[in-house]
Design a protein around this motif. Structure first.
Motif, short mmCIF file in Angstrom:
data_model
loop_
_atom_site.label_atom_id
_atom_site.label_comp_id
_atom_site.label_asym_id
_atom_site.label_seq_id
_atom_site.Cartn_x
_atom_site.Cartn_y
_atom_site.Cartn_z
N ALA A 41 0.83 -1.19 0.00
CA ALA A 41 0.00 0.00 0.00
C ALA A 41 0.87 1.25 0.00
N ALA A 42 0.38 2.26 -0.68
CA ALA A 42 0.99 3.58 -0.67
C ALA A 42 -0.06 4.53 -0.10
N PRO A 43 -0.10 4.67 1.23
CA PRO A 43 -1.15 5.49 1.84
C PRO A 43 -1.18 6.94 1.35
N SER A 44 -0.03 7.50 0.99
CA SER A 44 -0.01 8.91 0.58
C SER A 44 -0.80 9.16 -0.69
N ILE A 45 -0.90 8.14 -1.56
CA ILE A 45 -1.67 8.31 -2.79
C ILE A 45 -2.89 7.39 -2.83
N ARG A 46 -3.16 6.75 -1.71
CA ARG A 46 -4.33 5.87 -1.57
C ARG A 46 -4.36 4.78 -2.64
N LEU A 47 -3.25 4.04 -2.73
CA LEU A 47 -3.12 2.96 -3.70
C LEU A 47 -2.80 1.66 -2.98
N VAL A 48 -3.52 0.60 -3.32
CA VAL A 48 -3.28 -0.75 -2.79
C VAL A 48 -2.95 -1.66 -3.95
N ILE A 49 -1.95 -2.50 -3.75
CA ILE A 49 -1.59 -3.51 -4.74
C ILE A 49 -1.76 -4.87 -4.08
N GLU A 50 -2.60 -5.69 -4.70
CA GLU A 50 -2.87 -7.04 -4.20
C GLU A 50 -2.31 -8.06 -5.16
N LEU A 51 -1.65 -9.07 -4.61
CA LEU A 51 -1.14 -10.19 -5.40
C LEU A 51 -1.96 -11.41 -5.05
N ASP A 52 -2.54 -12.01 -6.06
CA ASP A 52 -3.46 -13.12 -5.84
C ASP A 52 -2.89 -14.43 -6.36
N GLY A 53 -3.02 -15.47 -5.53
CA GLY A 53 -2.65 -16.82 -5.92
C GLY A 53 -3.90 -17.59 -6.34
N GLU B 266 -15.92 -13.47 -4.39
CA GLU B 266 -16.89 -12.61 -3.69
C GLU B 266 -16.22 -11.88 -2.53
N TYR B 267 -15.41 -12.60 -1.77
CA TYR B 267 -14.67 -11.99 -0.66
C TYR B 267 -13.74 -10.90 -1.19
N ASP B 268 -13.01 -11.20 -2.26
CA ASP B 268 -12.09 -10.22 -2.83
C ASP B 268 -12.84 -8.98 -3.31
N GLN B 269 -14.03 -9.17 -3.89
CA GLN B 269 -14.82 -8.04 -4.37
C GLN B 269 -15.27 -7.17 -3.18
N GLN B 270 -15.71 -7.80 -2.11
CA GLN B 270 -16.12 -7.05 -0.91
C GLN B 270 -14.94 -6.27 -0.35
N ARG B 271 -13.80 -6.91 -0.32
CA ARG B 271 -12.57 -6.28 0.19
C ARG B 271 -12.21 -5.06 -0.66
N THR B 272 -12.25 -5.23 -1.98
CA THR B 272 -11.95 -4.12 -2.89
C THR B 272 -12.93 -2.97 -2.69
N GLU B 273 -14.21 -3.30 -2.55
CA GLU B 273 -15.22 -2.26 -2.33
C GLU B 273 -14.98 -1.52 -1.01
N ARG B 274 -14.65 -2.25 0.03
CA ARG B 274 -14.40 -1.62 1.34
C ARG B 274 -13.19 -0.71 1.28
N LEU B 275 -12.13 -1.17 0.62
CA LEU B 275 -10.95 -0.32 0.46
C LEU B 275 -11.31 0.92 -0.37
N GLY B 276 -12.12 0.72 -1.41
CA GLY B 276 -12.56 1.83 -2.24
C GLY B 276 -13.37 2.85 -1.45
N CYS B 277 -14.21 2.37 -0.56
CA CYS B 277 -15.00 3.27 0.29
C CYS B 277 -14.11 4.09 1.22
N LYS C 46 -7.59 3.05 -4.30
CA LYS C 46 -7.70 2.38 -5.59
C LYS C 46 -6.94 1.07 -5.42
N VAL C 47 -7.54 -0.03 -5.89
CA VAL C 47 -6.94 -1.35 -5.75
C VAL C 47 -6.54 -1.89 -7.12
N LEU C 48 -5.27 -2.27 -7.23
CA LEU C 48 -4.77 -2.96 -8.42
C LEU C 48 -4.49 -4.40 -8.03
N ARG C 49 -5.02 -5.35 -8.81
CA ARG C 49 -4.82 -6.78 -8.53
C ARG C 49 -4.01 -7.41 -9.64
N PHE C 50 -3.07 -8.26 -9.22
CA PHE C 50 -2.24 -8.99 -10.16
C PHE C 50 -2.12 -10.43 -9.68
#
Length: 131
Positions: free
Chosen positions: A50-62, A70-81, A85-89
């Protein structure tokens, strides 16, 4: 110390290969001088990077993330709220196509304006130089 901070410390100790590889490119302000943090608690979740200063989260998914969309979508929405901004790779992309992943992160980091520090919140222009 709160349990989530203990959990994040354990996750840092047990980072995946993909997390370690990507971290080598994010650490020490290598991208646009932005400070990234590993396994950083936000809104009740622990973000991979995470880069809190620019409100950016990077998630790495296995592979397990195929079963928890569904859990990941809820998590992304909560972070968005919470303004993130969430980037997933996929882990494989971080490991095998690191430059491609970085080429997707850098423009987002460039376009995301820094957030004012809490010390300036509500103080108007006081303490800031006008452009």
């Amino acid at each position: 110390m709160q349990p989530i901070w203990n959990n994040s410390r354990e996750l840092r100790k047990n980072a995946t290969d993909a997390e370690r590889k990507l971290w080598q490119h994010l650490r020490n302000r290598q991208i646009n001088g932005i400070k990234f943090r590993r396994q950083y608690p936000i809104a009740g979740y622990v973000a991979d990077c995470a880069a809190p200063s620019i409100r950016l989260v990077i998630e790495l998914d296995g592979g397990q993330h195929l079963r928890q969309t569904e859990y990941d979508q809820q998590r992304t929405e909560r972070l968005g709220c919470n303004g993130y901004k969430v980037l997933r790779f996929w882990n494989d992309d971080a490991l095998l196509r690191t430059e491609q992943v970085l080429s997707e992160i850098i423009p987002v980091a460039d376009l995301t304006p820094p957030q004012p520090s809490p010390a300036f919140a509500g103080e108007g222009a006081k303490g800031r130089r006008e452009a």
